[in-house]
Design a protein around this motif. Structure first.
Motif, short mmCIF file in Angstrom:
data_model
loop_
_atom_site.label_atom_id
_atom_site.label_comp_id
_atom_site.label_asym_id
_atom_site.label_seq_id
_atom_site.Cartn_x
_atom_site.Cartn_y
_atom_site.Cartn_z
N VAL A 90 0.79 -1.23 0.00
CA VAL A 90 0.00 0.00 0.00
C VAL A 90 0.82 1.28 0.00
CG1 VAL A 90 -1.99 -1.11 1.08
CG2 VAL A 90 -0.22 -0.07 2.53
N ASP A 91 2.12 1.18 0.21
CA ASP A 91 2.96 2.38 0.29
C ASP A 91 4.38 1.98 -0.09
OD1 ASP A 91 3.62 5.05 0.85
OD2 ASP A 91 4.13 4.60 2.93
N GLY A 92 5.12 2.90 -0.68
CA GLY A 92 6.51 2.62 -1.03
C GLY A 92 6.67 2.21 -2.47
N VAL A 93 7.69 1.40 -2.76
CA VAL A 93 8.09 1.11 -4.13
C VAL A 93 7.26 0.04 -4.83
CG1 VAL A 93 10.45 1.92 -3.76
CG2 VAL A 93 9.91 -0.52 -3.47
N PHE A 94 6.37 -0.65 -4.12
CA PHE A 94 5.46 -1.61 -4.74
C PHE A 94 4.03 -1.31 -4.36
CE2 PHE A 94 9.21 -4.52 -4.71
CZ PHE A 94 9.24 -4.81 -6.06
N ARG A 95 3.11 -1.63 -5.25
CA ARG A 95 1.68 -1.60 -4.99
C ARG A 95 1.12 -2.92 -5.52
NH1 ARG A 95 3.45 2.71 -3.46
NH2 ARG A 95 2.33 4.66 -3.19
N GLY A 96 0.13 -3.46 -4.83
CA GLY A 96 -0.52 -4.67 -5.31
C GLY A 96 -0.49 -5.78 -4.28
N PRO A 97 -1.12 -6.92 -4.61
CA PRO A 97 -1.26 -8.02 -3.65
C PRO A 97 -0.15 -9.06 -3.73
CG PRO A 97 -2.65 -8.43 -5.55
CD PRO A 97 -1.96 -7.10 -5.79
N MET A 115 4.71 -18.20 -2.68
CA MET A 115 4.47 -16.76 -2.66
C MET A 115 4.02 -16.38 -4.06
SD MET A 115 6.92 -13.50 -1.96
CE MET A 115 6.18 -11.87 -1.87
N HIS A 116 2.82 -15.83 -4.14
CA HIS A 116 2.31 -15.32 -5.42
C HIS A 116 2.32 -13.80 -5.32
CE1 HIS A 116 -1.07 -15.38 -8.70
NE2 HIS A 116 0.01 -14.74 -9.09
N PHE A 117 3.25 -13.20 -6.03
CA PHE A 117 3.52 -11.76 -5.96
C PHE A 117 2.98 -11.09 -7.21
CE2 PHE A 117 6.67 -8.43 -7.17
CZ PHE A 117 6.50 -7.57 -6.10
N ARG A 118 2.11 -10.10 -7.01
CA ARG A 118 1.52 -9.39 -8.15
C ARG A 118 1.70 -7.88 -7.96
NH1 ARG A 118 -1.49 -13.17 -6.20
NH2 ARG A 118 -3.08 -11.84 -5.28
N GLY A 119 2.92 -7.49 -7.64
CA GLY A 119 3.19 -6.08 -7.37
C GLY A 119 3.50 -5.28 -8.63
N ARG A 120 3.25 -3.99 -8.52
CA ARG A 120 3.60 -3.04 -9.57
C ARG A 120 4.66 -2.09 -9.02
NH1 ARG A 120 -1.47 -2.96 -8.60
NH2 ARG A 120 -1.46 -0.83 -7.85
N PRO A 121 5.70 -1.82 -9.80
CA PRO A 121 6.71 -0.87 -9.31
C PRO A 121 6.12 0.52 -9.20
CG PRO A 121 7.13 -1.42 -11.61
CD PRO A 121 5.97 -2.28 -11.16
N HIS A 122 6.62 1.26 -8.24
CA HIS A 122 6.11 2.60 -7.98
C HIS A 122 7.30 3.50 -7.64
CE1 HIS A 122 2.86 5.34 -6.92
NE2 HIS A 122 3.59 5.73 -5.89
N GLY A 123 7.20 4.77 -7.96
CA GLY A 123 8.26 5.72 -7.61
C GLY A 123 9.58 5.38 -8.27
#
Length: 162
Positions: A90-97, A115-123
């Motif tokens: 919810v905050d920082g360099v990744f967003r997503g579940p 681990m199923h990682f579905r993050g989006r890069p941010h910043g």
């Protein structure tokens, strides 16, 4: 780069409840098996309770070795104790579940951890992702962590004897 959809898994030579306890302890800051790549610190609540927040730091060159540090916060969305935890970055360099799933194997003697990682890069990570394979680095660090977890738990006595 829109994001990552990565599944990493390993089989750990320990029962699911033991693996669950180690996972929750790591998220509370134990720093036993996800180091040197990642460290975790509880921000609020408990990591294994809905709404709990955990600060994650990715140490790109390993803890204590300098280099950029990537920080983000995970908020626990759902928990099935001993079996599954879903978090949302919810905050920082990744967003997503991301989902952490434990599956008992061999009559409960071993456990598949996924681990199923579905993050989006941010910043700033969005820029770094243009020149570095963040997905490959994520999998490399996760697989190393799972191997360290197995090494730690496989050598630990269970129920007083092994």
């Amino acid at each position: 780069m829109n994001g990552y959809d990565i599944i990493d898994e390993a089989v750990v030579d320990a029962p699911a409840d033991v693996v669950w306890d180690a996972l929750v302890a790591e998220f509370r800051g134990a720093a036993r098996w996800w180091v040197p790549a990642n460290t975790f610190e509880t921000v609020s609540g408990a990591p294994d309770e809905v709404g709990g927040r955990v600060a994650v730091t990715v140490h790109t060159k390993g803890v204590g070795n300098g280099g950029p540090k990537l920080r983000f916060t995970a908020r626990t969305q759902s928990v099935l104790p001993g079996r599954r935890m879903t978090v949302e970055y919810v905050d920082g360099v990744f967003r997503g579940p991301a989902d952490f799933i434990l599956e008992p194997l061999e009559e409960g003697r071993r456990t598949r951890i996924t681990m199923h990682f579905r993050g989006r890069p941010h910043g700033k990570l969005k820029l770094l992702a243009k020149v570095a394979d963040i997905g490959a680095e994520h999998s490399k660090a996760t697989q190393a962590a799972f191997a360290a977890l197995n090494g730690q738990l496989a050598s630990a006595p269970v129920g007083g004897a092994r």
